[in-house]
Design a protein around this motif. Structure first.
Motif, mmCIF file in Angstrom:
data_model
loop_
_atom_site.group_PDB
_atom_site.id
_atom_site.type_symbol
_atom_site.label_atom_id
_atom_site.label_comp_id
_atom_site.label_asym_id
_atom_site.label_seq_id
_atom_site.Cartn_x
_atom_site.Cartn_y
_atom_site.Cartn_z
ATOM 1 N N PRO A 1 36.107 57.719 37.732
ATOM 2 C CA PRO A 1 36.345 56.286 37.975
ATOM 3 C C PRO A 1 35.130 55.415 37.694
ATOM 4 C CG PRO A 1 37.310 57.589 39.730
ATOM 5 C CD PRO A 1 36.503 58.539 38.885
ATOM 6 N N ARG A 2 33.950 55.976 37.800
ATOM 7 C CA ARG A 2 32.734 55.198 37.532
ATOM 8 C C ARG A 2 32.568 54.897 36.047
ATOM 9 N NH1 ARG A 2 29.677 59.354 41.485
ATOM 10 N NH2 ARG A 2 31.115 60.666 40.271
ATOM 11 N N ASN A 3 33.371 55.577 35.217
ATOM 12 C CA ASN A 3 33.322 55.346 33.777
ATOM 13 C C ASN A 3 34.662 54.864 33.228
ATOM 14 O OD1 ASN A 3 30.646 56.373 33.699
ATOM 15 N ND2 ASN A 3 31.453 58.461 33.648
ATOM 16 N N ASP A 4 35.547 54.417 34.098
ATOM 17 C CA ASP A 4 36.895 54.045 33.687
ATOM 18 C C ASP A 4 36.965 52.538 33.411
ATOM 19 O OD1 ASP A 4 39.592 53.639 33.302
ATOM 20 O OD2 ASP A 4 40.215 54.922 34.975
ATOM 21 N N ARG A 5 37.180 52.192 32.159
ATOM 22 C CA ARG A 5 37.194 50.779 31.754
ATOM 23 C C ARG A 5 38.471 50.053 32.177
ATOM 24 N NH1 ARG A 5 38.704 50.950 25.307
ATOM 25 N NH2 ARG A 5 40.411 52.426 25.488
ATOM 26 N N GLN A 6 39.457 50.773 32.726
ATOM 27 C CA GLN A 6 40.732 50.148 33.072
ATOM 28 C C GLN A 6 40.862 49.786 34.553
ATOM 29 O OE1 GLN A 6 42.312 49.148 30.705
ATOM 30 N NE2 GLN A 6 42.682 50.599 29.078
ATOM 31 N N LEU A 7 39.904 50.142 35.357
ATOM 32 C CA LEU A 7 40.020 49.884 36.787
ATOM 33 C C LEU A 7 39.713 48.425 37.113
ATOM 34 C CD1 LEU A 7 38.441 53.127 38.249
ATOM 35 C CD2 LEU A 7 40.858 52.556 37.969
ATOM 36 N N PRO A 8 40.335 47.872 38.137
ATOM 37 C CA PRO A 8 40.143 46.457 38.448
ATOM 38 C C PRO A 8 38.678 46.103 38.670
ATOM 39 C CG PRO A 8 41.258 47.610 40.250
ATOM 40 C CD PRO A 8 41.273 48.521 39.072
ATOM 41 N N ALA A 9 38.266 45.015 38.015
ATOM 42 C CA ALA A 9 36.924 44.432 38.107
ATOM 43 C C ALA A 9 35.852 45.218 37.356
ATOM 44 C CB ALA A 9 36.489 44.236 39.560
ATOM 45 N N SER A 10 36.180 46.377 36.790
ATOM 46 C CA SER A 10 35.140 47.221 36.199
ATOM 47 C C SER A 10 34.481 46.600 34.967
ATOM 48 C CB SER A 10 35.720 48.597 35.848
ATOM 49 O OG SER A 10 36.797 48.467 34.942
ATOM 50 N N ASP A 11 35.260 45.934 34.111
ATOM 51 C CA ASP A 11 34.676 45.311 32.918
ATOM 52 C C ASP A 11 34.094 43.938 33.246
ATOM 53 O OD1 ASP A 11 35.603 47.574 31.687
ATOM 54 O OD2 ASP A 11 37.367 46.614 30.822
ATOM 55 N N TYR A 12 34.693 43.271 34.214
ATOM 56 C CA TYR A 12 34.094 42.029 34.707
ATOM 57 C C TYR A 12 32.680 42.312 35.215
ATOM 58 C CZ TYR A 12 33.007 38.015 37.569
ATOM 59 O OH TYR A 12 32.374 36.934 38.116
ATOM 60 N N ASN A 13 32.547 43.345 36.032
ATOM 61 C CA ASN A 13 31.251 43.659 36.625
ATOM 62 C C ASN A 13 30.191 43.972 35.578
ATOM 63 O OD1 ASN A 13 32.211 43.350 39.225
ATOM 64 N ND2 ASN A 13 32.554 45.533 39.563
ATOM 65 N N ALA A 14 30.568 44.734 34.561
ATOM 66 C CA ALA A 14 29.587 45.212 33.595
ATOM 67 C C ALA A 14 29.317 44.221 32.470
ATOM 68 C CB ALA A 14 30.058 46.538 32.989
ATOM 69 N N MET A 15 30.271 43.326 32.186
ATOM 70 C CA MET A 15 30.157 42.479 30.998
ATOM 71 C C MET A 15 30.180 40.980 31.321
ATOM 72 S SD MET A 15 32.598 44.875 28.553
ATOM 73 C CE MET A 15 32.371 43.917 27.062
ATOM 74 N N LEU A 16 31.271 40.501 31.921
ATOM 75 C CA LEU A 16 31.357 39.063 32.222
ATOM 76 C C LEU A 16 30.241 38.630 33.163
ATOM 77 C CD1 LEU A 16 33.355 36.749 31.440
ATOM 78 C CD2 LEU A 16 34.138 39.018 30.788
ATOM 79 N N SER A 17 29.962 39.452 34.155
ATOM 80 C CA SER A 17 28.946 39.096 35.147
ATOM 81 C C SER A 17 27.584 38.844 34.509
ATOM 82 C CB SER A 17 28.838 40.211 36.191
ATOM 83 O OG SER A 17 27.844 39.921 37.137
ATOM 84 N N ALA A 18 27.333 39.489 33.379
ATOM 85 C CA ALA A 18 26.027 39.379 32.724
ATOM 86 C C ALA A 18 25.835 38.064 31.980
ATOM 87 C CB ALA A 18 25.833 40.548 31.756
ATOM 88 N N ILE A 19 26.915 37.288 31.770
ATOM 89 C CA ILE A 19 26.777 36.054 30.993
ATOM 90 C C ILE A 19 27.099 34.789 31.794
ATOM 91 C CG2 ILE A 19 27.241 37.221 28.817
ATOM 92 C CD1 ILE A 19 30.076 36.070 28.897
ATOM 93 N N ILE A 20 27.689 34.931 32.960
ATOM 94 C CA ILE A 20 27.961 33.775 33.811
ATOM 95 C C ILE A 20 26.668 33.377 34.519
ATOM 96 C CG2 ILE A 20 29.256 32.961 35.821
ATOM 97 C CD1 ILE A 20 31.453 34.971 35.079
ATOM 98 N N PRO A 21 26.244 32.109 34.490
ATOM 99 C CA PRO A 21 26.966 30.878 34.153
ATOM 100 C C PRO A 21 26.490 30.219 32.856
ATOM 101 C CG PRO A 21 25.157 30.337 35.612
ATOM 102 C CD PRO A 21 25.006 31.801 35.254
ATOM 103 N N TYR A 22 26.283 30.962 31.782
ATOM 104 C CA TYR A 22 25.840 30.360 30.532
ATOM 105 C C TYR A 22 26.756 29.195 30.152
ATOM 106 C CZ TYR A 22 23.789 30.321 25.832
ATOM 107 O OH TYR A 22 23.122 29.973 24.674
ATOM 108 N N ALA A 23 26.190 28.059 29.861
ATOM 109 C CA ALA A 23 26.990 26.856 29.616
ATOM 110 C C ALA A 23 27.833 27.009 28.353
ATOM 111 C CB ALA A 23 26.081 25.635 29.490
ATOM 112 N N ILE A 24 29.113 26.660 28.463
ATOM 113 C CA ILE A 24 30.059 26.850 27.369
ATOM 114 C C ILE A 24 30.892 25.592 27.160
ATOM 115 C CG2 ILE A 24 30.238 29.357 27.654
ATOM 116 C CD1 ILE A 24 32.852 28.845 29.233
ATOM 117 N N LYS A 25 31.515 25.528 25.984
ATOM 118 C CA LYS A 25 32.499 24.486 25.707
ATOM 119 C C LYS A 25 33.871 24.897 26.219
ATOM 120 C CE LYS A 25 33.957 20.689 23.553
ATOM 121 N NZ LYS A 25 33.470 19.328 23.886
ATOM 122 N N GLY A 26 34.222 26.183 25.983
ATOM 123 C CA GLY A 26 35.524 26.687 26.397
ATOM 124 C C GLY A 26 35.663 28.150 26.038
#
Length: 526
Positions: free
Chosen positions: A276-301
């Motif tokens: 499970p620590r390497n499972d890309r399909q589990l809830p929040a797992s890709d958010y934690n590793a990827m999206l979290s690293a770029i928020i709150p970079y200013a964006i248009k959309g």
């Protein structure tokens, strides 16, 4: 002197830590124009950080006790190149900075696939002209005002990552191969109309469902989603406990392999149990590793191309999860209801009826999510490839996504941003009248070939189905009755209740368009 030397050696390394930045803040970056943007990084606690820019804005901040810092700084109008200098004990100079519009590009493989992935011959020869178009584009592109950076694919079950490794690249023959094809053609269409640098911030992963892209906080805020999240986490913790046991053997996998071998190794070889620590399909797992690293970079959309992997996984709940994802991203970015545009999935043959109907269900759930403010959707079933889940026509994909942005965000005079969208229905005797929005100058029966514009054809409307009180879907006749309405009926259904359109993963021949040449969205009447 000897005592001083001993003291210096014994001090923690962090006491001499240089100021550092998130990887987004690097040479060739695109920074969001005409606003105030956050710049952030790390340094020693209580350290004074100075940020200076070539356009005259500057700011000083003090690092927190945890060693983090953030500086908000005003940005100039579109243009460049500029420089940003960050210094304290050391100095970082960011060169060739453009001030423009940054769009996040998210989803699964049809966003993830870079231009280089579409250079191979098509599976069906009739789509080969699309390959040739992309090959020529890769060989001749030269637009330094389209730039791209990508968060590497990673998963994290618990920890929110704060940084990543990559660099900004430009749209030129040497670097275009690594740029998202959907993102590139979206940016190219924008650049045809506006003289503004476009930055593409990609955060995507082929094969992923929507569930891993949603934060834990968003799950906790919704009772139904919370139950799903907690059940998933409980199962993951139990699996991890078993896998961490000394002498652990994957007995399920071994049994499956033995059965597969006994059958002559026919079919796909079984795969080991995923940690499970390497499972890309589990809830929040890709958010934690990827999206979290770029928020709150200013964006248009943002633009989103995803849903294929949910055709057989909770397709009926897709609107709920998608709505929660968009709302939570907007809340976490703290930029209000920033523009967010997505696609209905392109046509593709699926292996079974569940997948076929699930594909249509996801498409309709995507349509229903348009009730959120400042959103839009491009319809793609007419530019799919039945033999390839990754269709080559990202050119029209980018154009259709860009229509929404050009009208809503750049004030370009666009006659219509979408194909016809279902608005309402009314039962009139044994027929159902359907009213649409986004009909432009009127409805038409149309046909589209490759990159050519759709043209009007003298054919009956296809792919309409109707259901009566018996609850059985029947093929239906349909005809255009006005500039924004059609009527649908079947002699086999005397008391109709519902209509659906293009209800398949591969609705070949679906042909309701507006006269501007954009296809009607897949829909189920409400």
């Amino acid at each position: 002197m000897k005592l001083l030397a001993i003291l210096i050696i014994c001090l923690p390394i962090s006491a001499f830590a240089d100021v550092s930045l998130n990887s987004l803040f690097s040479d060739h970056m695109v920074i969001q124009r005409d606003t105030e943007v956050p710049i952030w990084g790390w340094a020693d606690p209580n350290e004074i950080i100075t940020v200076e820019t070539s356009w005259g804005a500057s700011v000083q901040v003090i690092t927190s006790l945890e060693g983090t810092w953030r500086a908000d700084i005003k940005t100039p109008e579109a243009g460049g190149p500029h420089t940003i200098t960050v210094f304290s004990k050391n100095k970082i100079v960011i060169n060739d900075v453009l001030s423009g519009d940054v769009w996040i590009c998210t989803g699964q493989s049809n966003m993830d696939f870079s231009m280089s992935k579409f250079l191979r011959d098509s599976r069906d020869p009739k789509h080969q002209p699309l390959v040739e178009y992309i090959r020529n584009e890769v060989a001749t592109v030269n637009d330094d005002w389209i730039r791209h950076i990508e968060v590497p694919q990673a998963t994290s079950l618990y920890e929110k990552k704060l940084n990543f490794e990559d660099h900004w690249r430009s749209a030129n023959p040497e670097q275009i191969g690594k740029i998202s094809a959907t993102g590139y053609f979206f940016a190219k269409e924008l650049r045809k109309h506006v003289n503004i640098p476009i930055g593409l911030l990609e955060c995507s992963w082929g094969g992923t469902k929507i569930q891993p892209w949603i934060s834990e906080e968003a799950y906790m805020a919704d009772p139904n989603m919370k139950a799903y999240f907690e059940a998933s986490r409980k199962e993951s913790m139990e699996t991890i406990k078993i896998m961490d046991t000394k002498g652990y053997v994957d007995t399920v996998y071994e049994t499956q392999v033995a059965e597969w071998t006994a059958k002559g190794e026919k079919g796909k070889k079984p795969k080991p149990t995923v940690d499970p620590r390497n499972d890309r399909q589990l809830p929040a797992s890709d958010y934690n590793a990827m999206l979290s690293a770029i928020i709150p970079y200013a964006i248009k959309g943002g633009i989103w191309y995803q849903g294929e992997s949910n055709a057989e996984f909770m397709p009926d709940e897709y609107e709920e999860y998608f709505t929660a994802m968009i709302n939570s991203w907007r809340a976490e970015w703290e930029q209000g209801d920033f523009p967010f545009y997505w696609v209905q999935l392109a046509a593709c043959k699926r292996g079974n009826d569940k997948a076929d109907k699930g594909w249509a269900t996801v498409n309709d759930e995507l349509r229903r999510t348009l009730k959120l403010p400042n959103t839009g959707m491009a319809v793609l079933y007419d530019i799919g490839e039945p033999k390839d889940i990754h269709p080559h026509n990202k050119m029209d994909t980018g154009k259709r996504l860009a229509l929404w942005a050009l009208k809503n965000d750049y004030n370009i005079d666009i006659p219509v941003v979408s194909g016809p969208l279902y608005k309402s229905m009314s039962v009139e005797s044994n027929k159902i009248k359907i009213e649409f929005t986004e009909t432009g100058s009127g409805l038409m029966v149309g046909n589209k070939t490759l990159l050519e514009d759709a043209v009007s054809v003298k054919e009956p409307l296809k792919w309409f189905e109707i259901k009566g009180i018996e609850g059985v879907w029947k093929p239906a006749d349909a005809k255009i009755t006005s500039s924004n309405t059609i009527e649908v009926w079947s002699n086999a259904v005397l008391k109709p209740k519902q209509v659906r359109y293009a209800w398949s993963a591969n609705p070949k021949g679906a042909n309701l368009y507006n006269k501007e040449g954009l296809p009607a969205a897949v829909f189920l009447t409400e």
